[in-house]
Design a protein around this motif. Structure first.
Motif, PDB file in Angstrom:
ATOM      1  N   ALA A  48     -28.069 -28.372 -37.704  1.00  0.00           N
ATOM      2  CA  ALA A  48     -28.711 -29.463 -36.964  1.00  0.00           C
ATOM      3  C   ALA A  48     -29.530 -30.345 -37.893  1.00  0.00           C
ATOM      4  O   ALA A  48     -29.551 -31.574 -37.750  1.00  0.00           O
ATOM      5  N   SER A  49     -30.209 -29.734 -38.864  1.00  0.00           N
ATOM      6  CA  SER A  49     -31.023 -30.499 -39.800  1.00  0.00           C
ATOM      7  C   SER A  49     -30.159 -31.369 -40.708  1.00  0.00           C
ATOM      8  O   SER A  49     -30.454 -32.550 -40.916  1.00  0.00           O
ATOM      9  N   ASN A  97     -29.029 -34.343 -39.127  1.00  0.00           N
ATOM     10  CA  ASN A  97     -30.117 -35.258 -38.765  1.00  0.00           C
ATOM     11  C   ASN A  97     -30.936 -35.641 -39.998  1.00  0.00           C
ATOM     12  O   ASN A  97     -32.165 -35.620 -39.987  1.00  0.00           O
ATOM     13  N   ILE A 151     -36.078 -33.019 -34.775  1.00  0.00           N
ATOM     14  CA  ILE A 151     -34.932 -32.841 -33.869  1.00  0.00           C
ATOM     15  C   ILE A 151     -35.421 -32.781 -32.425  1.00  0.00           C
ATOM     16  O   ILE A 151     -34.820 -33.373 -31.519  1.00  0.00           O
ATOM     17  N   ASN A 208     -36.248 -36.285 -31.350  1.00  0.00           N
ATOM     18  CA  ASN A 208     -35.051 -37.084 -31.094  1.00  0.00           C
ATOM     19  C   ASN A 208     -34.385 -36.736 -29.770  1.00  0.00           C
ATOM     20  O   ASN A 208     -33.875 -37.613 -29.075  1.00  0.00           O
ATOM     21  N   TYR A 209     -34.390 -35.463 -29.420  1.00  0.00           N
ATOM     22  CA  TYR A 209     -33.587 -35.022 -28.281  1.00  0.00           C
ATOM     23  C   TYR A 209     -34.405 -34.498 -27.095  1.00  0.00           C
ATOM     24  O   TYR A 209     -33.848 -34.267 -26.027  1.00  0.00           O
ATOM     25  N   SER A 216     -34.396 -25.701 -42.196  1.00  0.00           N
ATOM     26  CA  SER A 216     -34.449 -27.112 -41.804  1.00  0.00           C
ATOM     27  C   SER A 216     -35.464 -27.936 -42.584  1.00  0.00           C
ATOM     28  O   SER A 216     -35.364 -29.162 -42.627  1.00  0.00           O
ATOM     29  N   VAL A 254     -32.180 -26.436 -31.011  1.00  0.00           N
ATOM     30  CA  VAL A 254     -30.804 -26.611 -31.485  1.00  0.00           C
ATOM     31  C   VAL A 254     -29.824 -26.620 -30.316  1.00  0.00           C
ATOM     32  O   VAL A 254     -28.832 -27.362 -30.325  1.00  0.00           O
ATOM     33  N   TYR A 281     -29.864 -30.051 -28.993  1.00  0.00           N
ATOM     34  CA  TYR A 281     -29.130 -30.929 -29.917  1.00  0.00           C
ATOM     35  C   TYR A 281     -27.619 -30.778 -29.750  1.00  0.00           C
ATOM     36  O   TYR A 281     -26.888 -31.771 -29.655  1.00  0.00           O
ATOM     37  N   LYS A 316     -26.383 -32.469 -26.680  1.00  0.00           N
ATOM     38  CA  LYS A 316     -26.392 -33.922 -26.786  1.00  0.00           C
ATOM     39  C   LYS A 316     -25.218 -34.454 -27.604  1.00  0.00           C
ATOM     40  O   LYS A 316     -24.726 -35.551 -27.346  1.00  0.00           O
ATOM     41  N   ASN A 359     -22.890 -24.769 -27.140  1.00  0.00           N
ATOM     42  CA  ASN A 359     -24.210 -24.181 -27.376  1.00  0.00           C
ATOM     43  C   ASN A 359     -24.432 -22.885 -26.601  1.00  0.00           C
ATOM     44  O   ASN A 359     -25.542 -22.359 -26.548  1.00  0.00           O
ATOM     45  N   CYS A 414     -37.702 -28.220 -23.353  1.00  0.00           N
ATOM     46  CA  CYS A 414     -36.323 -28.073 -23.838  1.00  0.00           C
ATOM     47  C   CYS A 414     -35.375 -27.681 -22.706  1.00  0.00           C
ATOM     48  O   CYS A 414     -34.246 -28.191 -22.622  1.00  0.00           O
TER      49      CYS A 414
END
Length: 566
Positions: A106-107, A110, A118, A121-122, A313, A476, A479, A482, A487, A548
């Protein structure tokens, strides 16, 4: 059961986990070498530095290992060896390695940003700030615990045996030589850019030279308190120095020592074949408390550790040269750490007497047991004891400057929004986001807490560490949703660890309140700090997880807009 059988079962399980589950995840998430990594795209020469896979692996493994996979399984062995073994293997493959790999993935996707960004952002800015506050407080805990461990593995103390004090002076000087050699090696790599063979050869030569000089001439004979001050001065400098100048080369050199220790321990186990002298299972309640949740937060780094998500990350993701490197660097490093947890379990089982764990710190128990294994190979026990003690202290020291850097970066991000122009910040933001100021703000409370002693804060560290893994897994998972990637593999680890850690922290708060000031062995200051930090961490974590979950299980805004138009 004997040591060889346990080791074979563990190696087969971990290798199978990497080949089948690790590669499955890489394929499922679409790891692609045709995409430029942030290290290549940004390459600022300080944090973003494209680096060879084996060097980043060395940094990742040396940073995440710490003293946790040795301390945790040995302390958790009061529940019996089977629960500890199962959790190291199952937790490592399906919990810890998944978290480490997904956090790095994820990092990297991004721009090498942290889990906090993260979340911004999400999930949203509030979630990000609460997460970064959690990381800041968590970093204080880790620095406090591990600095105390390092100081006690370097310093002389009247309460230590002569063997331990002499080994400590050898370890201290050797570790200091490592740091000096690492700086020179870092400049050599940056400007000469040698190949892999040259890197390896030079690293081994430097490693042998430092160990030989450090063991033959142990000249740094300081007290534990003096070393505590020196360690904090070191991590202050190390956490703001460009990664290529100290962090990367020091971790790379140390990784050879750590891998040597693991390889030597495995060989020693196969030669000695020590019997497991601990009971297989002692019951659901022991002297440490109830198996759920205490077993899972005590084993900690040997199975899953939220701290790893920060390394993945915050630092390692900024050094990844190709996306395919992520699997061995993150997933692979975690499985090696799980193997170390199994080795620690076999070690304590081999020296137990009538099913009772011997007295002493986990590090000394581990060093005594492994030196016993190695004596069967003809290596004198006093030399091997020093070498193992050196490797254990190297674990803790490498984690220290990494987490100080993570704490610094998290504190800086707390006051920065992505739209901010870092060259035109208000004066107050400019001061608070200065890397020296941010590092000092992390280290000052850490130093105060370190004086309490790692034994008093280990339970809080373990619980907070696992709770951090919940936040990383949740972030994550959001993320991945999205970006339309699978996931589902995040859900069970996330909710299981949430139940474990919240229960553990509530128990810790309750126990400290009920026994506040009643024990001479536990300071009132230490208890008060644990109560306050535990309450803050639980509150922050619950708010972040709820935020989340709203994003994770709620309807996407895009879906809502499409439904409204329909």
């Amino acid at each position: 059961m004997n040591g060889i059988t346990i080791m074979i079962i563990s190696i087969v399980a971990l290798v199978a986990g990497y080949i089948f589950y690790g590669r499955y995840l890489a394929k499922k998430w679409g790891v692609d070498n045709n995409r430029k990594t942030p290290a290549v795209e940004i390459n600022d020469g300080i944090d973003y530095v494209p680096t060879k896979k084996q060097v980043v692996f060395g940094h990742q493994f040396a940073s995440i290992a710490g003293a946790g996979p040795i301390n945790g399984p040995i302390q958790a062995a009061v529940f019996g060896w089977i629960p500890v073994l199962l959790w190291c293997l199952i937790g490592g493959i399906f919990f810890g390695a998944v978290q480490d790999f997904s956090s790095m993935f994820a990092s990297v996707r991004n721009k090498g940003r942290s889990i906090g960004i993260i979340i911004e952002n999400y999930v949203g800015k509030t979630g990000k700030r609460l997460f970064l506050l959690f990381v800041y407080f968590f970093s204080i805990l880790v620095v406090a615990a591990f600095s105390d461990i390092v100081a006690k593995s370097f310093g002389i103390d009247p309460s230590f045996t002569d063997q331990v004090n002499y080994a400590n002076t050898q370890v201290a000087f050797t570790s200091t030589l490592f740091i000096v050699a690492a700086v020179g090696f870092g400049f050599f790599i940056k400007y000469k850019q040698p190949g892999t063979a040259a890197n390896t050869t030079i690293s081994i030569i430097l490693l042998i030279a430092c160990v030989a000089i450090g063991c033959l001439f142990p000249v740094l004979k300081f007290s534990v308190n003096t070393w505590m001050i020196l360690v904090f001065i070191y991590i202050l400098i190390a956490s703001v120095t460009p990664v290529w100048a100290l962090l990367q080369p020091r971790d790379y050199l140390n990784s050879y020592l750590l891998i040597f220790m693991i390889a030597a321990a495995v060989i020693g186990i196969f030669v000695d074949n020590p019997p497991m002298q601990l009971p297989a299972f002692t019951g659901f309640v022991s002297s440490a408390g109830s198996l759920f949740p205490i077993l899972f937060v005590t084993v900690a780094c040997g199975a899953v550790s939220g701290f790893h998500s920060l390394v993945s990350s915050e630092t390692a993701s900024k050094q990844v040269e190709k996306e395919s490197d992520m699997l061995p660097i993150s997933y692979g490093a975690m499985l090696v750490e799980s193997l170390l947890g199994v080795i620690a379990l076999i070690a304590v089982g081999s020296v137990a007497v009538n099913g009772v764990i011997p007295a002493g710190t986990p590090q000394v128990i581990f060093a005594n047991a492994v030196s016993g294994f190695l004596s069967k190979l003809g290596i004198p026990s006093d030399i091997s004891f020093t070498l193992i003690s050196l490797a254990v202290s190297a674990f803790a020291l490498t984690s220290l400057d990494s987490v100080a850097r993570v704490g610094r970066l998290s504190f800086q991000e707390l006051f920065l929004d992505q739209e901010d122009d870092e060259k035109a910040l208000p004066k107050w933001k400019e001061i608070l986001t200065n890397r020296w100021v941010a590092t000092i703000i992390v280290l000052v409370p850490s130093f105060a807490l370190a004086k309490v002693g790692y034994q008093e804060i280990w339970a809080l560290f373990g619980s907070a560490n696992q709770l951090l893994s919940v936040l990383a897994l949740a972030a994550v998972a959001v993320y991945l949703k999205k970006v339309k990637k699978s996931n589902k593999m995040m859900f069970f680890p996330m909710f299981f660890m949430l139940a474990v850690t919240v229960c553990a922290l509530i128990q810790l708060i309750f126990n400290n309140i009920m026994t506040f000031g009643a024990s001479a062995a536990v300071s009132a200051f230490g208890q008060a700090m644990q109560i306050i930090l535990a309450a803050i961490l639980v509150a922050l974590a619950i708010v972040v997880v709820v935020a989340c979950c709203k994003k994770l299980f709620g309807r996407d805004e895009e879906d809502n807009k499409a439904k409204a138009k329909a």
